[in-house]
Design an enzyme around this catalytic site. Sequence first.
Site, PDB file in Angstrom:
ATOM      1  NE  ARG A 126      -3.074   0.031   3.161  1.00 48.78           N
ATOM      2  CZ  ARG A 126      -2.628   0.384   4.371  1.00 48.78           C
ATOM      3  NH1 ARG A 126      -2.213   1.612   4.592  1.00 48.78           N
ATOM      4  NH2 ARG A 126      -2.589  -0.485   5.350  1.00 48.78           N
ATOM      5  CG  ASP A 143      -6.531  19.958 -10.962  1.00 42.98           C
ATOM      6  OD1 ASP A 143      -5.778  19.579 -11.875  1.00 42.98           O
ATOM      7  OD2 ASP A 143      -7.629  19.410 -10.692  1.00 42.98           O
ATOM      8  CE  LYS A 195      -9.470  13.668 -16.898  1.00 46.66           C
ATOM      9  NZ  LYS A 195      -9.644  14.772 -15.976  1.00 46.66           N
ATOM     10  CE1 TYR A 227     -13.201  16.818 -13.302  1.00 46.88           C
ATOM     11  CE2 TYR A 227     -12.608  16.134 -11.084  1.00 46.88           C
ATOM     12  CZ  TYR A 227     -13.047  15.825 -12.351  1.00 46.88           C
ATOM     13  OH  TYR A 227     -13.335  14.524 -12.667  1.00 46.88           O
TER      14      TYR A 227
HETATM   15  C1  LIG Z   1     -10.417  14.628 -14.724  1.00 49.60           C
HETATM   16  C2  LIG Z   1      -9.928  15.668 -13.786  1.00 49.60           C
HETATM   17  C3  LIG Z   1      -9.691  15.358 -12.451  1.00 49.60           C
HETATM   18  C4  LIG Z   1     -10.020  14.016 -11.861  1.00 49.60           C
HETATM   19  O1  LIG Z   1      -9.236  12.986 -12.365  1.00 49.60           O
HETATM   20  P1  LIG Z   1      -9.744  11.469 -12.262  1.00 49.60           P
HETATM   21  O2  LIG Z   1      -8.523  10.695 -12.537  1.00 49.60           O
HETATM   22  O3  LIG Z   1     -10.856  11.322 -13.251  1.00 49.60           O
HETATM   23  O4  LIG Z   1     -10.241  11.272 -10.840  1.00 49.60           O
HETATM   24  C5  LIG Z   1      -9.181  16.344 -11.654  1.00 49.60           C
HETATM   25  N1  LIG Z   1      -8.918  17.586 -12.122  1.00 49.60           N
HETATM   26  C6  LIG Z   1      -9.152  17.917 -13.385  1.00 49.60           C
HETATM   27  C7  LIG Z   1      -8.837  19.309 -13.855  1.00 49.60           C
HETATM   28  C8  LIG Z   1      -9.673  16.977 -14.258  1.00 49.60           C
HETATM   29  O5  LIG Z   1      -9.928  17.327 -15.520  1.00 49.60           O
END
Ligand SMILES: *Cc1c(COP(=O)(O)O)cnc(C)c1O
Length: 393
Positions: free
Chosen positions: A54, A179, A204, A107
């Site tokens: 973990r 972010d 992404k 987000y």
């Molecule tokens: C998609 C996204 C997230 C979340 O990511 P996941 O892997 O889907 O949990 C967070 N911040 C932004 C800006 C995003 O586009």
Amino acid sequence: MHDETALTHFGRDPARFDGVVNPPVYRASTVLFPNLAALEAASRQPFTGTYYGRFGTPTTFALEEAMAALEGAHRAVAVESGLAAITTTLLAFLGPGDHLLMVDTVYGPTRFFCDGLLARMGISTTYYAPDSGADLAGLIRPETRLIFTESPGSLTFEVQDIPAICQLAHARGIPVALDNTWATPLHFKAFDHGVDVSIHAATKYVVGHADAMLGIINVNAAHHERIKKTAVALGHCAGSEECALGLRGLRTLAVRLARHQATALTLIDWLSARREVRCVRYPAWPQDPDHARWQRDFRGASGLFAVELAPCAPEALAAFVDGLALFGLGYSWGGYESLLLPVYPQHTRTVTPWAAAGPWLRIHAGLEAPADLINDLAAGFERWNRAGGTVDS
Ligand SMILES: *Cc1c(COP(=O)(O)O)cnc(C)c1O
């Protein structure tokens, strides 16, 4: 070392693995120690070696090393999704009675977490406009423990003045989290601009092939232990298979992003000349209102942008979207394929005025030939017009 070279060489150690180019996928829960003294020594420093599944495996550590080095972080913490990276960061800094400053264009699921679970824990959130700079000082309270940023903003792509926000936050001893999913560690060097914690939905562009969920928290030395302890306390851990997919994605990140950006600009040049399109938001586009700030702080762009269409009947929008052959309809982005999604920013902001009268579309420019993508959009506008087209409001 340039980023392209770093992407090719970081997070690898062939000599350790019989010369094999990529670090293997370690499947692990139990890690054995040779004797009691070794086990006790490892327990005193569980974040330095392989200790328990973990806490990470050598596959996890390879990805974490590469991500941290690319962005100039002290270390990285891999978790199982982008949202887990965000919630871990928020819970690492905030407790009952604390106050959070959160950008209004964040987000959506980040906002739902603040308004839901954080509110239930007695943590209050104030949303601030994405164009805030020095004026943010007026929103800071004695119990403010974190300023959270996301730049460009989700769905509408406003670029924040991150250096100014970091400066005023640090003067008051408040850390800043970002972010940084849109720019990736390549195109916004968060730590050079003063950010303490840079979060990536590696789902992404890092993974880049729409086939894994993954989150990375890049963090400076002052806050690493706090973040790692919180991730461990919450039971977060990224799977080794996913970490290996993240590493594989990193190897081609620079070439993919260059193509995503070029195609986005090609599509925008075409879209912005269409009479059905009212507005485009993409900070790398010279006509974007935040282009100058983007140029000052960013090294490049990715392939995600938004357009506002002219007001139309719902049937016209459906005719446009449903007949698209190359643009997929679905959540997430950053994979190799193009996507197009009607989105509703007015539902996830409370302090930023919303004036768009027509549909708002979020578009991901994929790796297809731009001419084919343009033909697909052109056919979409034909269907849109046949289904009634613009309804002037
Ligand atoms: C998609 C996204 C997230 C979340 O990511 P996941 O892997 O889907 O949990 C967070 N911040 C932004 C800006 C995003 O586009």
